[in-house]
Design a protein around this motif. Sequence first.
Motif, PDB file in Angstrom:
ATOM      1  N   SER A  55       0.807  -1.233   0.000  1.00  0.00           N
ATOM      2  CA  SER A  55       0.000   0.000   0.000  1.00  0.00           C
ATOM      3  C   SER A  55       0.831   1.271   0.000  1.00  0.00           C
ATOM      4  O   SER A  55       0.310   2.353   0.278  1.00  0.00           O
ATOM      5  CB  SER A  55      -0.953   0.054   1.213  1.00  0.00           C
ATOM      6  OG  SER A  55      -1.799  -1.072   1.244  1.00  0.00           O
ATOM      7  N   SER A  56       2.118   1.160  -0.318  1.00  0.00           N
ATOM      8  CA  SER A  56       2.970   2.346  -0.279  1.00  0.00           C
ATOM      9  C   SER A  56       2.792   3.246  -1.493  1.00  0.00           C
ATOM     10  O   SER A  56       3.185   4.412  -1.467  1.00  0.00           O
ATOM     11  CB  SER A  56       4.441   1.911  -0.196  1.00  0.00           C
ATOM     12  OG  SER A  56       4.761   1.061  -1.288  1.00  0.00           O
ATOM     13  N   SER A  57       2.179   2.713  -2.534  1.00  0.00           N
ATOM     14  CA  SER A  57       2.015   3.482  -3.760  1.00  0.00           C
ATOM     15  C   SER A  57       0.657   3.221  -4.379  1.00  0.00           C
ATOM     16  O   SER A  57       0.222   2.064  -4.475  1.00  0.00           O
ATOM     17  CB  SER A  57       3.115   3.098  -4.759  1.00  0.00           C
ATOM     18  OG  SER A  57       2.908   3.714  -6.020  1.00  0.00           O
TER      19      SER A  57
END
Length: 120
Positions: A55-57
Amino acid sequence: QVQLVESGGGLVQPGGSLRLSCAASGITFSRYAMRWYRQAPGKERELAATISPASSSTTYADSVRGRFTISRDNAKNTVYLQMNSLKPEDTAVYLCYARTVVLGREYNYWGQGTQVTVSS
């Protein structure tokens, strides 16, 4: 057996909201980047949103940016698409897609899709 099962579609009035879910099984979900595509009748399939494994990008198509939000819960093996301020042109079948690359080999899977209809 790998399964991606979408849910949450339906009929909604313009300006309304829907939350789509895509539940995955048979894969190590946390290793997969996830995408939501949509396909309207007579039109090409369009990439709506993407999210990286942790979910970092996230990325969005210009047509949905600011109205849609993609998220995921790796503990539940599920990816979501929150759709707000819906417009008639958002009417389409929405499909989720999972992709990973392991030792140079790509693995990808599609769900069957869920219909979203925006109409008064």
